[in-house]
Design a protein around this motif. Sequence first.
Motif, PDB file in Angstrom:
ATOM      1  N   ASP A   1      -2.461  14.194   1.232  1.00 19.67           N
ATOM      2  CA  ASP A   1      -2.786  14.001  -0.174  1.00 19.67           C
ATOM      3  C   ASP A   1      -2.697  12.519  -0.509  1.00 19.67           C
ATOM      4  OD1 ASP A   1       0.141  14.073  -0.095  1.00 19.67           O
ATOM      5  OD2 ASP A   1       0.074  14.121  -2.275  1.00 19.67           O
ATOM      6  N   ALA A   2      -3.487  12.099  -1.490  1.00 19.54           N
ATOM      7  CA  ALA A   2      -3.514  10.692  -1.911  1.00 19.54           C
ATOM      8  C   ALA A   2      -4.193  10.590  -3.275  1.00 19.54           C
ATOM      9  CB  ALA A   2      -4.257   9.828  -0.892  1.00 19.54           C
ATOM     10  N   PRO A   3      -3.907   9.501  -4.000  1.00 20.03           N
ATOM     11  CA  PRO A   3      -4.519   9.290  -5.321  1.00 20.03           C
ATOM     12  C   PRO A   3      -5.446   8.080  -5.332  1.00 20.03           C
ATOM     13  CG  PRO A   3      -2.445   8.140  -5.255  1.00 20.03           C
ATOM     14  CD  PRO A   3      -2.722   8.637  -3.828  1.00 20.03           C
ATOM     15  N   VAL A   4      -6.154   7.912  -6.429  1.00 21.19           N
ATOM     16  CA  VAL A   4      -6.818   6.652  -6.744  1.00 21.19           C
ATOM     17  C   VAL A   4      -6.697   6.438  -8.245  1.00 21.19           C
ATOM     18  CG1 VAL A   4      -9.126   7.655  -7.071  1.00 21.19           C
ATOM     19  CG2 VAL A   4      -8.894   5.234  -6.471  1.00 21.19           C
ATOM     20  N   ARG A   5      -6.349   5.232  -8.638  1.00 18.50           N
ATOM     21  CA  ARG A   5      -6.348   4.854 -10.047  1.00 18.50           C
ATOM     22  C   ARG A   5      -7.721   4.301 -10.367  1.00 18.50           C
ATOM     23  NH1 ARG A   5      -0.917   3.305 -12.710  1.00 18.50           N
ATOM     24  NH2 ARG A   5      -0.942   5.588 -12.490  1.00 18.50           N
ATOM     25  N   ALA A   6      -8.358   4.835 -11.396  1.00 18.15           N
ATOM     26  CA  ALA A   6      -9.777   4.565 -11.622  1.00 18.15           C
ATOM     27  C   ALA A   6     -10.084   3.071 -11.753  1.00 18.15           C
ATOM     28  CB  ALA A   6     -10.259   5.320 -12.863  1.00 18.15           C
ATOM     29  N   ARG A   7      -9.219   2.317 -12.394  1.00 20.44           N
ATOM     30  CA  ARG A   7      -9.552   0.904 -12.587  1.00 20.44           C
ATOM     31  C   ARG A   7      -9.480   0.101 -11.282  1.00 20.44           C
ATOM     32  NH1 ARG A   7      -4.407   1.058 -15.152  1.00 20.44           N
ATOM     33  NH2 ARG A   7      -2.867  -0.415 -14.314  1.00 20.44           N
ATOM     34  N   PHE A   8      -8.864   0.696 -10.229  1.00 23.18           N
ATOM     35  CA  PHE A   8      -8.811   0.042  -8.926  1.00 23.18           C
ATOM     36  C   PHE A   8      -9.844   0.615  -7.953  1.00 23.18           C
ATOM     37  CE2 PHE A   8      -4.307  -0.487 -10.392  1.00 23.18           C
ATOM     38  CZ  PHE A   8      -4.332  -1.871 -10.509  1.00 23.18           C
ATOM     39  N   ARG A   9     -10.839   1.313  -8.468  1.00 22.38           N
ATOM     40  CA  ARG A   9     -11.808   1.996  -7.597  1.00 22.38           C
ATOM     41  C   ARG A   9     -12.599   1.023  -6.725  1.00 22.38           C
ATOM     42  NH1 ARG A   9     -13.341   1.449 -12.645  1.00 22.38           N
ATOM     43  NH2 ARG A   9     -15.465   0.858 -13.258  1.00 22.38           N
ATOM     44  N   ASN A  10     -12.758  -0.217  -7.187  1.00 20.27           N
ATOM     45  CA  ASN A  10     -13.519  -1.214  -6.424  1.00 20.27           C
ATOM     46  C   ASN A  10     -12.625  -2.143  -5.607  1.00 20.27           C
ATOM     47  OD1 ASN A  10     -15.969  -0.293  -7.580  1.00 20.27           O
ATOM     48  ND2 ASN A  10     -15.587  -1.527  -9.403  1.00 20.27           N
ATOM     49  N   GLY A  11     -11.321  -1.963  -5.698  1.00 17.63           N
ATOM     50  CA  GLY A  11     -10.391  -2.822  -4.982  1.00 17.63           C
ATOM     51  C   GLY A  11      -9.320  -3.368  -5.902  1.00 17.63           C
ATOM     52  N   ARG A  12      -8.384  -4.116  -5.311  1.00 14.15           N
ATOM     53  CA  ARG A  12      -7.242  -4.608  -6.072  1.00 14.15           C
ATOM     54  C   ARG A  12      -7.258  -6.112  -6.306  1.00 14.15           C
ATOM     55  NH1 ARG A  12      -1.895  -1.293  -4.130  1.00 14.15           N
ATOM     56  NH2 ARG A  12      -2.979   0.435  -3.140  1.00 14.15           N
TER      57      ARG A  12
ATOM     58  N   GLU B   1       0.831  -1.205   0.000  1.00  9.90           N
ATOM     59  CA  GLU B   1       0.000   0.000   0.000  1.00  9.90           C
ATOM     60  C   GLU B   1       0.862   1.250   0.000  1.00  9.90           C
ATOM     61  OE1 GLU B   1      -3.237   2.544   0.005  1.00  9.90           O
ATOM     62  OE2 GLU B   1      -3.160   0.395  -0.424  1.00  9.90           O
ATOM     63  N   TYR B   2       1.996   1.192   0.707  1.00  8.69           N
ATOM     64  CA  TYR B   2       2.899   2.344   0.697  1.00  8.69           C
ATOM     65  C   TYR B   2       3.475   2.576  -0.694  1.00  8.69           C
ATOM     66  CZ  TYR B   2       7.359   4.690   0.736  1.00  8.69           C
ATOM     67  OH  TYR B   2       8.407   5.510   0.414  1.00  8.69           O
ATOM     68  N   ARG B   3       3.857   1.503  -1.365  1.00 10.54           N
ATOM     69  CA  ARG B   3       4.492   1.654  -2.677  1.00 10.54           C
ATOM     70  C   ARG B   3       3.514   2.121  -3.742  1.00 10.54           C
ATOM     71  NH1 ARG B   3       8.108  -3.937  -2.827  1.00 10.54           N
ATOM     72  NH2 ARG B   3       9.532  -3.374  -1.151  1.00 10.54           N
ATOM     73  N   ALA B   4       2.222   1.813  -3.571  1.00  5.72           N
ATOM     74  CA  ALA B   4       1.237   2.195  -4.583  1.00  5.72           C
ATOM     75  C   ALA B   4      -0.095   2.515  -3.917  1.00  5.72           C
ATOM     76  CB  ALA B   4       1.074   1.101  -5.620  1.00  5.72           C
ATOM     77  N   PRO B   5      -0.189   3.620  -3.188  1.00  3.45           N
ATOM     78  CA  PRO B   5      -1.472   3.964  -2.551  1.00  3.45           C
ATOM     79  C   PRO B   5      -2.545   4.213  -3.602  1.00  3.45           C
ATOM     80  CG  PRO B   5       0.076   5.790  -2.407  1.00  3.45           C
ATOM     81  CD  PRO B   5       0.853   4.618  -2.918  1.00  3.45           C
ATOM     82  N   GLY B   6      -3.730   3.662  -3.351  1.00  9.51           N
ATOM     83  CA  GLY B   6      -4.808   3.828  -4.318  1.00  9.51           C
ATOM     84  C   GLY B   6      -4.528   3.168  -5.651  1.00  9.51           C
ATOM     85  N   GLY B   7      -3.504   2.295  -5.697  1.00 12.26           N
ATOM     86  CA  GLY B   7      -3.144   1.641  -6.952  1.00 12.26           C
ATOM     87  C   GLY B   7      -2.237   2.461  -7.841  1.00 12.26           C
ATOM     88  N   VAL B   8      -1.695   3.584  -7.328  1.00 17.16           N
ATOM     89  CA  VAL B   8      -0.816   4.448  -8.125  1.00 17.16           C
ATOM     90  C   VAL B   8       0.612   4.319  -7.602  1.00 17.16           C
ATOM     91  CG1 VAL B   8      -0.389   6.783  -8.968  1.00 17.16           C
ATOM     92  CG2 VAL B   8      -2.740   6.044  -8.452  1.00 17.16           C
ATOM     93  N   PRO B   9       1.528   3.756  -8.387  1.00 18.75           N
ATOM     94  CA  PRO B   9       2.897   3.567  -7.900  1.00 18.75           C
ATOM     95  C   PRO B   9       3.568   4.892  -7.547  1.00 18.75           C
ATOM     96  CG  PRO B   9       2.518   2.266  -9.874  1.00 18.75           C
ATOM     97  CD  PRO B   9       1.338   3.178  -9.729  1.00 18.75           C
ATOM     98  N   LYS B  10       4.284   4.876  -6.407  1.00 17.72           N
ATOM     99  CA  LYS B  10       5.120   6.027  -6.092  1.00 17.72           C
ATOM    100  C   LYS B  10       6.317   6.024  -7.034  1.00 17.72           C
ATOM    101  CE  LYS B  10       4.024   7.064  -1.319  1.00 17.72           C
ATOM    102  NZ  LYS B  10       4.587   7.291   0.034  1.00 17.72           N
TER     103      LYS B  10
END
Length: 557
Positions: free
Chosen positions: A458-469, A175-184
């Motif tokens: 601040d935080a992101p979400v990647r749309a295709r992961f909106r329902n989970g991973r 989760e730290y490396r890719a919060p909301g499914g968006v890679p840091k």
Amino acid sequence: MFKSFAAASALAFALAVGPAYAQSGPSVVPGGVEEFAAMRDGVKLAANVFKPAGKGPWPVIVSRTPYLKDGPADKPEAPGRLAAQAKRYTDAGYVFVVQDARGKGRSEGAYLAFENDIEDGYDTLDWIAGRPWSNGKVGITGGSALGITGNAAAMAAHPALKAAYVVVAPSDLGEYRAPGGVPKEKDTSGWLKEQGVDDKVIEASRARIGDDVFWNHGSMSANRKYIRIPIYNVGGWYDIFQEGATGNFAWLQNHGAKGARGNQKVLMGPFGHGELSGDLAYPGYEQALKAAGDQEIRWFDHWLKGAPNGIMDEPPVSYFMMASARKGASSPKSRIMTSANWPPAHREVRYFLTPDKGLSTAPPTAEDSKTTYRFDPAKPVETVGGANLTFDRGPMDQRAIPTRQDYLRFQTPALDKDVVIAGPVKVELNAATDGPDTDFMAKLVDVYPDGYEAIVLDAPVRARFRNGRMADDVKPMTPNAPEELVIDLWGTAITFEKGHRIALHITSSNSPRFEVNPNTGEAAGGRKLKPRVALNSVYHDAAHPSALVLPVIYPEN
């Protein structure tokens, strides 16, 4: 102590092979003796052992580190500094053991970034429990990567481990490396590249964002049910691992196994993973650091020695309530508060986005209202502050981001009274895009009367992961169809003072903090489609309300 953890944390994801080692003997760190522990696969790990004066056996405190138990070779002052750290424990009547992690320093094997630390943690504790200088009662301590190895050892549940003191460590590295499914980008992918890690390895990791057993092997959220000990967590509101301190505390305190449940503590301060940037300075910063440091020996004295020092009679949660903090004009409302649990009792208050870029507690009534912008991956929004590791961090002024059509600023009128929050913050965003995928970024901002825009979260979400991973949850967007995307901003404690404004900034990029989405729907690694400009819409009408959700509390003073 936090400065030393922060300075070392840039090593957290390196890959290395340990050198050959000498037989046990005097350590290069004054006062220590180097000893070696054999792991279950025969790999030997090197440790410095520091003993108190007098006759043992004694209780033991251990740290497991990828940061070199003897200090970097190019820093001749390191052995003296490390000896002073060890003396703090030996003066308190503990053997102090600091061990090079597998593949680091003088330990054998290959370093694989926390993949072996559950097993190695257990085997190290087994070794310590059998040494003649040990009375069989062990505590584990450390921050950043040392906190991660401490949590791993706690999950291994060796019976000799009686307590832990964990500073700035995550609940999930995935989760730290890719919060909301968006890679840091800069703090993981970019940093790994700087360390010489092969591009193919990095790309494979970037592509593996879904929820699977690979990420969950060492995950606290998946495995903390096995922890049976008291843990004192310390975290910072601007730290990269902020959620780990409060999240691990809350779960173990309320749902943990016997020995863990009801025996946890947490302290949250106004700091990051290194010095804060920007024009804010919290007057209680040093007080919060001192409070954290003072608790460590008390914690171990209670759990390893049975000392009746009253630490368990004190509130389990201490947190720094941030307030107006411009340098030279800080508010007395910044202070340390306590609570019986985390989060404290609060009321969820929704601040709804309005068509005129406002935030209002009144739900929207418009029949059809949205704000649309073009997100061009070739022209990303620049990162300014936030919870970063390897570059400027903290409550920096977002006015550095110029007015641009793809950066939306929603804010309240000037507040006529204080709004005090403590707990989790989220954004319920109704949004659409004209393609299969895009990103949405949210920032909680404290706007000062003079216009300074201090980022809080601040935080992101990647749309295709909106329902989970999970594999079955990943789903492309239907072009131009609005859907709710929840953005988890983690938590905070801050007083938005009278005269300030609460702001929510929405955009689709934040570079180099996060990877820029090409808007094609392809996963990282092996992308073939050309990046495209996305037409993204944020809705604020009656049928599709978007809201910032704040945990409002009502302190007596």
